[in-house]
Design a protein around this motif. Structure first.
Motif, PDB file in Angstrom:
ATOM      1  N   MET A  54      -5.110  -5.719   9.027  1.00 25.94           N
ATOM      2  CA  MET A  54      -5.420  -6.368   7.608  1.00 25.94           C
ATOM      3  C   MET A  54      -6.684  -5.321   7.041  1.00 25.94           C
ATOM      4  SD  MET A  54      -4.256 -10.276   7.722  1.00 25.94           S
ATOM      5  CE  MET A  54      -4.367 -10.320   5.824  1.00 25.94           C
ATOM      6  N   LEU A  55      -7.049  -4.177   7.527  1.00 26.21           N
ATOM      7  CA  LEU A  55      -8.140  -3.490   6.877  1.00 26.21           C
ATOM      8  C   LEU A  55      -7.770  -2.523   5.824  1.00 26.21           C
ATOM      9  CD1 LEU A  55      -9.364  -2.454  10.456  1.00 26.21           C
ATOM     10  CD2 LEU A  55     -10.433  -4.346   9.201  1.00 26.21           C
ATOM     11  N   VAL A  56      -8.717  -2.662   4.884  1.00 25.23           N
ATOM     12  CA  VAL A  56      -8.786  -1.476   3.952  1.00 25.23           C
ATOM     13  C   VAL A  56      -9.403  -0.576   4.411  1.00 25.23           C
ATOM     14  CG1 VAL A  56      -8.347  -3.177   1.680  1.00 25.23           C
ATOM     15  CG2 VAL A  56     -10.400  -2.691   2.504  1.00 25.23           C
ATOM     16  N   GLU A  57      -9.055   0.727   4.015  1.00 25.38           N
ATOM     17  CA  GLU A  57     -10.024   1.756   4.318  1.00 25.38           C
ATOM     18  C   GLU A  57      -9.861   3.225   3.262  1.00 25.38           C
ATOM     19  OE1 GLU A  57      -7.558   4.222   7.222  1.00 25.38           O
ATOM     20  OE2 GLU A  57      -6.233   2.516   7.157  1.00 25.38           O
ATOM     21  N   TRP A  58     -10.716   4.211   3.315  1.00 23.12           N
ATOM     22  CA  TRP A  58     -10.779   5.096   2.683  1.00 23.12           C
ATOM     23  C   TRP A  58      -9.662   6.037   3.112  1.00 23.12           C
ATOM     24  CZ3 TRP A  58     -11.312   6.688  -2.166  1.00 23.12           C
ATOM     25  CH2 TRP A  58     -11.477   8.131  -2.239  1.00 23.12           C
ATOM     26  N   ILE A  59      -8.797   6.554   2.235  1.00 26.58           N
ATOM     27  CA  ILE A  59      -7.482   7.374   2.616  1.00 26.58           C
ATOM     28  C   ILE A  59      -7.892   8.847   2.116  1.00 26.58           C
ATOM     29  CG2 ILE A  59      -5.158   7.641   2.642  1.00 26.58           C
ATOM     30  CD1 ILE A  59      -5.043   4.602   2.539  1.00 26.58           C
ATOM     31  N   PRO A  60      -8.211   9.483   2.747  1.00 28.17           N
ATOM     32  CA  PRO A  60      -8.290  10.919   2.128  1.00 28.17           C
ATOM     33  C   PRO A  60      -6.788  11.586   1.578  1.00 28.17           C
ATOM     34  CG  PRO A  60      -9.226  11.198   4.273  1.00 28.17           C
ATOM     35  CD  PRO A  60      -8.219   9.773   4.309  1.00 28.17           C
ATOM     36  N   TYR A  61      -6.852  12.147   0.223  1.00 31.45           N
ATOM     37  CA  TYR A  61      -5.614  12.567  -0.419  1.00 31.45           C
ATOM     38  C   TYR A  61      -5.082  13.483   0.430  1.00 31.45           C
ATOM     39  CZ  TYR A  61      -2.958  13.238  -4.614  1.00 31.45           C
ATOM     40  OH  TYR A  61      -1.975  13.416  -5.572  1.00 31.45           O
ATOM     41  N   SER A 119      -7.336  16.515  -8.429  1.00 29.14           N
ATOM     42  CA  SER A 119      -7.376  17.167  -9.416  1.00 29.14           C
ATOM     43  C   SER A 119      -7.680  16.433 -10.717  1.00 29.14           C
ATOM     44  CB  SER A 119      -5.732  17.525  -9.611  1.00 29.14           C
ATOM     45  OG  SER A 119      -5.059  18.279  -8.611  1.00 29.14           O
ATOM     46  N   SER A 120      -7.297  15.220 -10.885  1.00 24.26           N
ATOM     47  CA  SER A 120      -7.356  14.319 -12.004  1.00 24.26           C
ATOM     48  C   SER A 120      -8.999  13.739 -11.988  1.00 24.26           C
ATOM     49  CB  SER A 120      -6.469  13.495 -12.242  1.00 24.26           C
ATOM     50  OG  SER A 120      -6.443  12.296 -11.257  1.00 24.26           O
ATOM     51  N   GLY A 121      -9.343  13.543 -10.544  1.00 26.32           N
ATOM     52  CA  GLY A 121     -10.619  12.742 -10.497  1.00 26.32           C
ATOM     53  C   GLY A 121     -10.458  11.280 -10.436  1.00 26.32           C
ATOM     54  N   ASN A 122      -9.167  10.793 -10.537  1.00 28.43           N
ATOM     55  CA  ASN A 122      -8.898   9.262 -10.455  1.00 28.43           C
ATOM     56  C   ASN A 122      -8.669   8.780  -9.447  1.00 28.43           C
ATOM     57  OD1 ASN A 122      -8.716   9.300 -13.233  1.00 28.43           O
ATOM     58  ND2 ASN A 122      -6.381   9.888 -13.448  1.00 28.43           N
ATOM     59  N   TYR A 123      -9.358   7.524  -9.115  1.00 27.12           N
ATOM     60  CA  TYR A 123      -9.040   6.643  -7.936  1.00 27.12           C
ATOM     61  C   TYR A 123      -7.828   5.769  -7.821  1.00 27.12           C
ATOM     62  CZ  TYR A 123     -13.978   7.766  -6.414  1.00 27.12           C
ATOM     63  OH  TYR A 123     -15.095   8.427  -6.230  1.00 27.12           O
ATOM     64  N   MET A 124      -7.241   5.811  -6.612  1.00 28.69           N
ATOM     65  CA  MET A 124      -5.750   5.204  -6.657  1.00 28.69           C
ATOM     66  C   MET A 124      -5.750   4.319  -5.393  1.00 28.69           C
ATOM     67  SD  MET A 124      -3.927   9.016  -6.786  1.00 28.69           S
ATOM     68  CE  MET A 124      -2.119   8.499  -7.232  1.00 28.69           C
ATOM     69  N   LEU A 125      -5.111   3.253  -5.618  1.00 31.08           N
ATOM     70  CA  LEU A 125      -4.875   2.172  -4.611  1.00 31.08           C
ATOM     71  C   LEU A 125      -3.790   2.607  -4.021  1.00 31.08           C
ATOM     72  CD1 LEU A 125      -5.207  -1.250  -6.413  1.00 31.08           C
ATOM     73  CD2 LEU A 125      -6.858  -0.239  -4.879  1.00 31.08           C
ATOM     74  N   VAL A 126      -3.666   2.545  -2.447  1.00 32.40           N
ATOM     75  CA  VAL A 126      -2.674   2.768  -1.703  1.00 32.40           C
ATOM     76  C   VAL A 126      -1.903   1.403  -1.070  1.00 32.40           C
ATOM     77  CG1 VAL A 126      -1.766   3.938   0.331  1.00 32.40           C
ATOM     78  CG2 VAL A 126      -3.634   5.039  -1.070  1.00 32.40           C
ATOM     79  N   ILE A 127      -0.645   1.348  -1.617  1.00 35.92           N
ATOM     80  CA  ILE A 127       0.035   0.036  -1.417  1.00 35.92           C
ATOM     81  C   ILE A 127       1.470   0.548  -0.815  1.00 35.92           C
ATOM     82  CG2 ILE A 127      -1.173  -1.291  -2.937  1.00 35.92           C
ATOM     83  CD1 ILE A 127       1.272  -1.039  -4.605  1.00 35.92           C
ATOM     84  N   ASN A 128       2.010  -0.477  -0.194  1.00 39.94           N
ATOM     85  CA  ASN A 128       3.411  -0.512   0.222  1.00 39.94           C
ATOM     86  C   ASN A 128       4.416  -0.428  -0.626  1.00 39.94           C
ATOM     87  OD1 ASN A 128       5.401  -0.014   2.242  1.00 39.94           O
ATOM     88  ND2 ASN A 128       5.546  -2.316   2.787  1.00 39.94           N
ATOM     89  N   LYS A 129       5.496   0.575  -0.567  1.00 49.04           N
ATOM     90  CA  LYS A 129       6.469   0.460  -1.714  1.00 49.04           C
ATOM     91  C   LYS A 129       7.322  -0.449  -1.199  1.00 49.04           C
ATOM     92  CE  LYS A 129       9.717   3.387  -4.175  1.00 49.04           C
ATOM     93  NZ  LYS A 129      10.935   2.835  -3.512  1.00 49.04           N
ATOM     94  N   MET A 130       8.007  -1.464  -1.713  1.00 51.75           N
ATOM     95  CA  MET A 130       9.089  -2.242  -1.633  1.00 51.75           C
ATOM     96  C   MET A 130      10.180  -1.816  -2.207  1.00 51.75           C
ATOM     97  SD  MET A 130       7.274  -3.957   0.783  1.00 51.75           S
ATOM     98  CE  MET A 130       8.446  -5.390   1.290  1.00 51.75           C
ATOM     99  N   GLU A 131      11.488  -2.419  -1.860  1.00 56.30           N
ATOM    100  CA  GLU A 131      12.683  -2.311  -2.373  1.00 56.30           C
ATOM    101  C   GLU A 131      13.032  -3.048  -3.653  1.00 56.30           C
ATOM    102  OE1 GLU A 131      14.812   0.110  -1.586  1.00 56.30           O
ATOM    103  OE2 GLU A 131      13.429   0.434  -0.088  1.00 56.30           O
ATOM    104  N   MET A 132      12.274  -4.293  -3.752  1.00 57.30           N
ATOM    105  CA  MET A 132      12.326  -5.143  -5.074  1.00 57.30           C
ATOM    106  C   MET A 132      10.837  -5.589  -5.340  1.00 57.30           C
ATOM    107  SD  MET A 132      14.799  -8.074  -3.776  1.00 57.30           S
ATOM    108  CE  MET A 132      15.948  -7.071  -3.010  1.00 57.30           C
ATOM    109  N   ASP A 133      10.793  -6.115  -6.305  1.00 63.36           N
ATOM    110  CA  ASP A 133       9.585  -6.931  -6.685  1.00 63.36           C
ATOM    111  C   ASP A 133       9.570  -8.574  -6.049  1.00 63.36           C
ATOM    112  OD1 ASP A 133      10.356  -9.120  -8.758  1.00 63.36           O
ATOM    113  OD2 ASP A 133      11.125  -7.085  -9.746  1.00 63.36           O
TER     114      ASP A 133
END
Length: 229
Positions: free
Chosen positions: A126-133, A190-204
């Protein structure tokens, strides 16, 4: 390893978890009886029993840490007292601290936030981490959400998953959680924008609950509530 019937394993897990252990005086006794329920389940193969026991142990550790209850043990690696059976929270924290110098987001505020979250985390998966692009492949625009653009990508390395006692480090896995959660942050160079990395689910979640609410047992409902809180 034989083929694992996931549905059978989860059914056995739920039966063991929801059994009424009237004579149990504490968390440890309930856990032991749940394990015995799995061991005596003749419908499970040996590998399925091992998986069900592992799931019970993970849940057991989760409850012990949250409630600060249960039998403590002495970690063979650091000699500190710890509650969890599958890992040592002291070893995990020390491992993460030693790794702080090996990564940076380029923003001290974000670095400090991630580090604080890692130190306070009570579970290795359940750790959050820095993920290199550059650990993300096939970054593709999906849609525009309520407050941001959403992209899909393949995370080539994977999340922290569990503690390896033999090597005294956290292992990585490409397995995904059942509930959408934040794995960490990255930055688009490229844009310099920070992004959250989450899991993609099949539905909300709302659609999932509408379709499956009557099928969910209380244990599963509690897990969903815990995972989204």
């Amino acid at each position: 390893m034989t083929n694992i019937r996931d549905d059978v394993v989860w059914a056995a897990f739920n039966r063991a978890y929801l059994s009424n252990y009237i004579n149990c005086n504490n968390l440890d006794e309930r856990h032991e009886l749940r394990n015995q329920t799995i061991f005596t389940n003749e419908s499970l193969t040996k590998d399925e029993k091992l998986l069900a026991i592992k799931l019970l142990n993970e849940d057991y550790d989760h409850i012990k840490i949250l409630s600060n209850e249960g039998t403590k043990r002495i970690c063979k690696n650091c000699q500190e007292e710890c509650l969890a059976t599958l890992y040592c929270d002291h070893c995990v924290q020390n491992y993460l601290k030693e790794n702080f110098s090996n990564w940076t987001s380029g923003n001290s505020d974000i670095d400090n936030l991630i580090q604080k979250c890692q130190i306070k985390a009570f579970n290795p998966n359940m750790l959050v981490e820095w993920i290199p692009y550059n650990n993300l492949r096939n970054v593709t625009y999906l849609t525009k959400g309520g407050c941001s653009k959403i992209y899909t990508a393949i995370w080539t390395v994977g999340e922290y998953y569990e503690w390896d006692f033999n090597k005294s480090h956290l292992t990585l896995s490409n397995k995904w959680a059942d509930i959408v959660r934040c794995y960490g942050l990255t930055k688009n160079p490229s844009s310099g924008n920070y992004m959250l990395v989450i899991n993609k689910m099949e539905m909300d979640l709302r659609t999932y609950l509408k379709q499956n609410y009557n099928k969910l047992i209380w244990k599963e409902r509690m897990q969903i509530t815990s995972g989204t809180s």
